[in-house]
Write an enzyme that holds these catalytic residues in place. Structure first.
Site, PDB file in Angstrom:
ATOM      1  N   HIS A  93       0.620  -1.454   0.103  1.00 12.93           N
ATOM      2  CA  HIS A  93       0.149   0.412   0.361  1.00 12.93           C
ATOM      3  C   HIS A  93       0.962   1.425   0.313  1.00 12.93           C
ATOM      4  O   HIS A  93       0.480   2.457  -0.544  1.00 12.93           O
ATOM      5  CB  HIS A  93      -0.500   0.037   1.292  1.00 12.93           C
ATOM      6  N   TYR A 148       1.661   5.203  -2.243  1.00 12.87           N
ATOM      7  CA  TYR A 148       1.736   7.210  -1.508  1.00 12.87           C
ATOM      8  C   TYR A 148       3.583   7.362  -1.953  1.00 12.87           C
ATOM      9  O   TYR A 148       3.569   8.649  -2.718  1.00 12.87           O
ATOM     10  CB  TYR A 148       2.019   7.101  -0.253  1.00 12.87           C
ATOM     11  N   HIS A 202      -9.329   1.205 -10.344  1.00 13.56           N
ATOM     12  CA  HIS A 202      -9.656   2.217  -9.379  1.00 13.56           C
ATOM     13  C   HIS A 202      -7.874   2.961  -9.559  1.00 13.56           C
ATOM     14  O   HIS A 202      -7.210   3.333  -9.650  1.00 13.56           O
ATOM     15  CB  HIS A 202      -9.330   1.478  -8.240  1.00 13.56           C
ATOM     16  N   PHE A 203      -6.591   1.565  -9.689  1.00 11.33           N
ATOM     17  CA  PHE A 203      -5.685   1.855  -9.093  1.00 11.33           C
ATOM     18  C   PHE A 203      -4.949   2.699 -11.085  1.00 11.33           C
ATOM     19  O   PHE A 203      -4.327   3.850 -10.665  1.00 11.33           O
ATOM     20  CB  PHE A 203      -4.469   0.642  -8.668  1.00 11.33           C
ATOM     21  N   HIS A 204      -5.560   2.307 -11.629  1.00  8.20           N
ATOM     22  CA  HIS A 204      -5.319   2.810 -13.218  1.00  8.20           C
ATOM     23  C   HIS A 204      -5.522   4.185 -13.325  1.00  8.20           C
ATOM     24  O   HIS A 204      -5.249   5.304 -13.233  1.00  8.20           O
ATOM     25  CB  HIS A 204      -5.864   2.311 -14.216  1.00  8.20           C
ATOM     26  N   ARG A 221     -10.479  -9.345 -12.315  1.00 10.43           N
ATOM     27  CA  ARG A 221      -8.771  -8.891 -12.988  1.00 10.43           C
ATOM     28  C   ARG A 221      -8.314 -10.065 -13.710  1.00 10.43           C
ATOM     29  O   ARG A 221      -8.404 -11.294 -13.755  1.00 10.43           O
ATOM     30  CB  ARG A 221      -8.271  -7.853 -11.765  1.00 10.43           C
ATOM     31  N   ARG A 222      -7.382  -9.560 -14.385  1.00  8.16           N
ATOM     32  CA  ARG A 222      -5.837 -10.331 -14.736  1.00  8.16           C
ATOM     33  C   ARG A 222      -6.740 -11.841 -15.410  1.00  8.16           C
ATOM     34  O   ARG A 222      -6.038 -12.959 -15.561  1.00  8.16           O
ATOM     35  CB  ARG A 222      -5.019 -10.295 -13.505  1.00  8.16           C
TER      36      ARG A 222
END
Lengths: 172, 540
Positions: free
Chosen positions: B217, B221, B368-370, B431-432
């Site tokens: 995580h 950041y 989300h993370f894209h 996903r994947r």
């Protein structure tokens, strides 16, 4: 140090929002026992077939002496066994799943059943299926080049049309 | 910046963007494959090779090299003192990271490491992949040391003066990266390398996943803080305004530093080997880390409002129109905040202890993370590159219009790619996956979103090409210009003195250590207290 009045209000509001969200999740966890599947229980995945619980003959749906319904499954490249499981609707069902090889995941899309299956550990989760129908059960964790082929179906049958087997064994 | 001082940041940033271009091409292949429109390119071995390479490059290579390069630039332009340890040490770190990257890349490209960016034992890659990835991280530790020591050297020379905010943030990021990379480093050094070489027979997958979550995580950041530094110090400057609050920017950075590491177990919400209580503890911290992002949103929007009003903007929203949107840094800042707002909202769903089961490992997560990383964060990397390019190369930017078009295309492409992905996740797509042979009764509703996803991918690829062309043409232009003096935004209320706690990291590092032991101590220790069964290596 300079602190602007509006900014101070926003900071307080930000904290309150975070606390409110935590509070809601905590309330659901405590009052309705809604928690993520968490079951610190080990198993030797290299010798799964030698264990009694995950031996080939013992897989599938069982009713324990205390009346609870348990489904035992094995995830192995590239399938979930037994395939095309049938379960009754509106009944709390406990799934116990172990991997025979690598990392897998099970997601019964459209339901709350979603857990990782980690070699060396038994995944356990209890859920109730209120909707009748055929649901896909996908392996949702990359497990090798055949990953796309790893899926099964979960068939939720109306409770009154499902004949539960006779209770067996002791309560575990 | 003199020419010799700019070579180190330039080399780092070029490695970042060259590998980015390669990974963008892979991204294009992946959306094409996944769309199901081109059966001829559906080669599953190639697909997973591509997904693994795309993830490792975008997550580890683009970010680490870009951040190192930007860090060297910030250190020299904000502190104006020589780098601690000298440029030679910086080059040593650069070459360690580069050799590791080359090693890992050869293994990835030849299909000997198709195990995803998350490593996923007991799938086993070639040992050189793990060794290469470790060297990439070890090289970046040299950078961490240089950031911390250069800031300390400056503080000694300027007793009592506030460290420039950009450098304060960069040093926080160096500390954050060092602490967070220890998780994956211990997994790789103590478990995966000896296991892949056959020195130990089995690995405990539960322990490996717990150690990886330590990194998983906070690493985001590490990627995000440089974007925040640009929000605080470059966006207000480019917009012609002032930073709304220096103090609150520091408080946000410190909160990110403290709360981002000890919360990684929200990636393990549905893993069996950790108990619900520990997951709950990590959930609390996960919501706390939303607070500094909310504060940042306020500070940045307020700073932009100051700029808009200085430019004559009137009324409740008039200042937005008055901003100079034809400046790439201002435009990227605005677009980035929009993506952060949408993506952050999705993040709150993922963070939710009980709601996560609805989306875990579905395409929602990829969406989300894209949106947060490739969108919010990387668009700021582009803007930073455009902003500092003239000072690094001594040449003006080749085309500002092309830069603006590139940023707009990146924003539009990212939304066209990720909004359908969120929906696909909600309707069950994992996903994947490539083009899986699931029954059509389940996959028919996915079709329209797959077409949208493919269009988004094409737009993003065009945008990536425009970036490279612009930077390349600028760098190798004949005409050189006067090197601009780079300045950072001043605070609206500049502080002559900063409380020691907001001007250093000693105390906070101790706080993190205690928090880490409290939140990860037992969850790691438990693997040594109970009888566990290791797993033998499996090929893909």
């Amino acid at each position: 140090m300079h602190v602007d009045g509006t900014e101070k209000k926003w900071v307080i509001l930000s904290f309150l929002m975070a606390f409110a969200m935590m509070g809601i999740l905590a309330a659901y966890a405590i009052n309705y026992n809604i928690r993520p599947p968490s079951n610190v229980e080990t198993i030797d995945s290299n010798a799964l077939h030698l264990t009694e619980e995950f031996g080939e003959d013992n897989l599938g749906l069982k009713v324990k002496q205390d009346g609870s319904v348990v489904v035992t499954m094995v995830a192995a490249r590239y399938g979930f066994y037994p395939q095309n499981m049938k379960v009754p609707s509106d009944t709390p069902i406990t799934f116990r799943i172990a991997s025979a090889d690598v990392l897998h995941g099970v997601h019964t899309a459209g339901t709350n059943m979603n857990t990782m299956v980690v070699p060396g550990y038994i995944s356990e989760l209890t859920t109730t299926f209120p909707h009748v129908g055929k649901f896909p059960m996908f392996c949702n964790e990359y497990c090798g080049l055949g990953h796309d082929y790893m899926w099964s179906r979960l068939i939720v049958v109306p409770k009154d049309q499902f004949k539960l087997p006779a209770p067996q064994g002791g309560a575990q | 910046m003199d020419a010799s001082a700019s070579r180190l940041p330039l080399a780092n940033i070029w490695i970042a963007f060259i590998t980015f271009a390669l990974a963008a091409l892979m991204g294009l292949y992946q959306v094409a494959e996944r769309s199901g429109l081109f059966p001829k390119i559906e080669i599953i071995e190639l697909y997973f090779r591509s997904v693994s390479s795309h993830g490792v490059i975008m997550g580890f290579v683009l970010t680490t090299f870009f951040i190192m390069g930007f860090g060297y630039w910030v250190a020299s332009s904000s502190l104006k003192i020589p780098l601690w340890g000298g440029k030679g040490l910086g080059w040593l770190g650069f070459f360690i990271s580069l050799s590791g990257t080359a090693m890992a890349a050869i293994m990835l490209f030849t299909g000997k490491a198709s195990i995803m960016y998350t490593f996923y034992p007991p799938l086993k890659a070639h040992p050189l992949f793990y060794i290469g990835a470790t060297l990439l991280v070890v090289g970046s530790w040299v950078w961490c040391l240089q950031m911390v020591m250069t800031m300390n050297a400056w503080k000694k020379q300027n007793p009592g003066a506030p460290v420039p905010l950009a450098m304060y943030g960069m040093t926080a990021n160096a500390i954050l990266w060092f602490i967070t990379s220890l998780g994956v480093a211990s997994e790789v050094i103590f478990q995966l390398i000896p296991w892949s070489l056959g020195w130990i027979e089995t690995v405990d997958v539960g322990l490996a996943r717990t150690l990886f979550s330590w990194t998983l995580h906070a690493i985001v950041y590490f990627w995000l803080i440089p974007a925040y530094i640009a929000f605080y110090t470059l966006v207000p400057k480019a917009a012609g305004g002032k930073l709304f609050s220096d103090e609150f920017s520091r408080i946000s950075i410190l909160m990110l530093l403290i709360f981002s590491v000890p919360i990684g177990m929200h990636h393990l919400y549905v893993d069996p080997m950790q108990s619900a209580g520990w997951k709950f503890v990590h959930m609390i911290g996960t919501f706390m880390v939303a607070v500094p992002t909310l504060i940042t949103g306020f500070t940045v929007i307020a700073s932009m409002e100051v700029a808009g009003r200085l430019r004559g903007g009137k009324g409740l929203f008039g200042w937005i129109k008055a901003l100079n949107w034809s400046n790439p840094m201002v435009l990227a800042g605005g677009l980035s905040l929009l993506m952060l707002t949408i993506g952050g909202w999705g993040g709150l769903v993922n963070a939710s202890y009980s709601l996560d089961v609805a989306v875990h490992n579905t395409q929602w997560i990829t969406g989300h993370f894209h949106l947060i990383f490739a969108g919010t964060t990387v668009i700021m990397y582009f803007a930073i590159a455009y902003y500092i390019w003239p000072s690094l190369t001594g040449k003006p930017l080749f085309s500002r219009k092309m830069a603006l078009l590139q940023l707009w295309l990146w924003f539009i492409g990212m939304l066209v790619l990720t909004l359908p992905w969120h929906i696909l996740g909600l309707i069950g797509q994992p996903r994947r996956i490539g083009v899986p042979p699931y029954s059509a009764e389940f996959t028919a509703p996915w079709e329209p979103y797959l077409i949208l996803m493919f269009s988004g991918g094409v737009i993003l690829f065009i945008s990536a090409l425009l970036l490279i062309i612009n930077l390349l043409f600028s760098h190798f232009k004949r005409k050189s210009s006067e090197k601009p003096v780079m300045e950072y935004a001043q605070a609206l209320h500049p502080s002559l003195k900063m409380p020691a706690l907001l001007n250093g990291f000693g105390f906070w590092t101790a706080v993190i250590a205690v928090y880490m032991v409290a939140s990860y101590g037992y969850p790691i220790l438990q693997f040594f207290l109970m009888e566990t069964h290791g797993t033998f290596p499996w090929s893909i």
